[in-house]
Design a protein around this motif. Structure first.
Motif, short mmCIF file in Angstrom:
data_model
loop_
_atom_site.label_atom_id
_atom_site.label_comp_id
_atom_site.label_asym_id
_atom_site.label_seq_id
_atom_site.Cartn_x
_atom_site.Cartn_y
_atom_site.Cartn_z
N GLU A 143 0.84 -1.21 0.00
CA GLU A 143 0.00 0.00 0.00
C GLU A 143 0.87 1.25 0.00
O GLU A 143 0.58 2.22 -0.72
CB GLU A 143 -0.92 0.00 1.21
N LEU A 144 1.94 1.24 0.80
CA LEU A 144 2.84 2.38 0.84
C LEU A 144 3.50 2.61 -0.51
O LEU A 144 3.65 3.76 -0.96
CB LEU A 144 3.90 2.17 1.92
N PHE A 145 3.86 1.52 -1.18
CA PHE A 145 4.45 1.63 -2.51
C PHE A 145 3.48 2.30 -3.48
O PHE A 145 3.86 3.19 -4.25
CB PHE A 145 4.84 0.24 -3.02
N LEU A 146 2.20 1.88 -3.44
CA LEU A 146 1.20 2.48 -4.33
C LEU A 146 1.01 3.97 -4.01
O LEU A 146 0.89 4.80 -4.92
CB LEU A 146 -0.13 1.74 -4.19
N TYR B 5 -6.08 3.56 -4.99
CA TYR B 5 -6.49 2.16 -4.93
C TYR B 5 -7.60 1.96 -3.91
O TYR B 5 -7.80 2.80 -3.01
CB TYR B 5 -5.29 1.26 -4.57
N ASP B 6 -8.30 0.87 -4.05
CA ASP B 6 -9.32 0.46 -3.09
C ASP B 6 -8.86 -0.82 -2.40
O ASP B 6 -8.16 -1.65 -3.00
CB ASP B 6 -10.66 0.20 -3.78
N ILE B 7 -9.26 -0.97 -1.16
CA ILE B 7 -8.93 -2.17 -0.39
C ILE B 7 -10.14 -3.11 -0.42
O ILE B 7 -11.26 -2.70 -0.10
CB ILE B 7 -8.56 -1.83 1.05
N ILE B 8 -9.91 -4.35 -0.80
CA ILE B 8 -10.96 -5.37 -0.82
C ILE B 8 -10.66 -6.34 0.32
O ILE B 8 -9.58 -6.93 0.38
CB ILE B 8 -10.97 -6.11 -2.16
N ARG C 8 -6.33 -6.14 -10.12
CA ARG C 8 -6.54 -6.66 -8.77
C ARG C 8 -5.23 -7.29 -8.28
O ARG C 8 -4.72 -8.23 -8.91
CB ARG C 8 -7.66 -7.70 -8.78
N LEU C 9 -4.70 -6.76 -7.18
CA LEU C 9 -3.50 -7.31 -6.57
C LEU C 9 -3.91 -8.14 -5.36
O LEU C 9 -4.52 -7.62 -4.43
CB LEU C 9 -2.56 -6.20 -6.11
N SER D 177 -6.89 -7.69 -0.73
CA SER D 177 -6.56 -7.41 -2.13
C SER D 177 -6.65 -5.91 -2.37
O SER D 177 -7.42 -5.21 -1.70
CB SER D 177 -7.51 -8.17 -3.07
N LEU D 178 -5.89 -5.44 -3.32
CA LEU D 178 -5.87 -4.02 -3.67
C LEU D 178 -6.29 -3.87 -5.12
O LEU D 178 -5.83 -4.62 -5.98
CB LEU D 178 -4.47 -3.44 -3.46
N ALA D 179 -7.17 -2.92 -5.39
CA ALA D 179 -7.70 -2.74 -6.74
C ALA D 179 -7.43 -1.32 -7.22
O ALA D 179 -7.59 -0.36 -6.47
CB ALA D 179 -9.21 -3.02 -6.75
N PHE D 180 -7.02 -1.20 -8.47
CA PHE D 180 -6.80 0.11 -9.07
C PHE D 180 -6.95 -0.04 -10.59
O PHE D 180 -7.16 -1.13 -11.12
CB PHE D 180 -5.43 0.68 -8.71
#
Length: 207
Positions: free
Chosen positions: A126-129, A136-139, A163-164, A152-155
């Motif tokens: 998250e810090l990198f993004l 990004y959104d947190i799932i 989706r990460l 998961s992280l979405a952007f």
């Protein structure tokens, strides 16, 4: 030896469900094959879940559908895989892998690029993004309890949803499921792109 009528009827039912499920994936952008086959069975009035087609049968039906009705799919899939290759390079420090529909080939215009990243501290991703100024959104996490702290992280990237799935390092060596084992790293994806770019070889044998 001829097949029993019930066997032929079951095979026809599986084929019909597979074809309808393929249409749902292609036209309604239902990318979970289990959901697509259950919805297809309901639409066709079939209730015997034991006769549902396999995922491989749905993918085969989807390939046939796109060959006939979606001739631009190959170009779309190439673009999605090229974007995925860029992202695998971008997230190289997190040992990323491509998985999901872009890898398997049944992705459509609205499909996610699904990546798995392996990092014991999910907050560092998250810090990198944030440092890259990526919104990004947190799932919330789902699946095995041991991954409950790994959301998961979405952007969006170049008009495509990404989706990460952040997972602990141990999960790279011990995948939780068969689906988690179906993945490619950057070198593997580059090899796939290279192989698909090669023209089909022509036989020089005399007829």
């Amino acid at each position: 030896m001829s097949r029993h009528p019930n066997e032929r009827a079951g095979q026809l039912q599986r084929q019909q469900i597979a074809q309808r499920a393929a249409r749902l994936v292609a036209e309604e952008h239902i990318h979970d094959l289990a959901t697509a086959k259950r919805k297809a069975a309901r639409q066709l009035g079939f209730g015997d879940s034991s006769l549902l087609p396999s995922n491989d049968e749905i993918v085969a039906a989807l390939d046939e559908y796109r060959q006939l009705l979606d001739p631009e799919h190959a170009a779309l899939l190439l673009k999605l895989r090229q974007k995925a290759a860029y992202l695998l390079h971008f997230f190289a420090q997190y040992r990323p892998y491509l998985c999901g529909s872009v890898l398997t080939g049944h992705a459509g215009a609205h499909s996610n690029i699904n990546l798995q990243l392996f990092q014991d501290d999910p907050k560092s991703v998250e810090l990198f993004l944030l440092n890259q100024q990526i919104d990004y959104d947190i799932i919330p996490a789902s699946g095995p309890r041991r991954f409950e702290n790994y959301p998961s992280l979405a952007f969006w990237f170049d008009g495509t949803p990404v989706r990460l799935q952040v997972l602990p390092s141990s999960a790279e060596r011990n995948p939780a499921s068969k689906a988690d084992r179906e993945r490619l790293n950057l070198n593997g994806l580059r090899a796939l792109l290279h192989a698909e770019a090669q023209p089909a070889s022509l036989s020089t044998a005399e007829p």
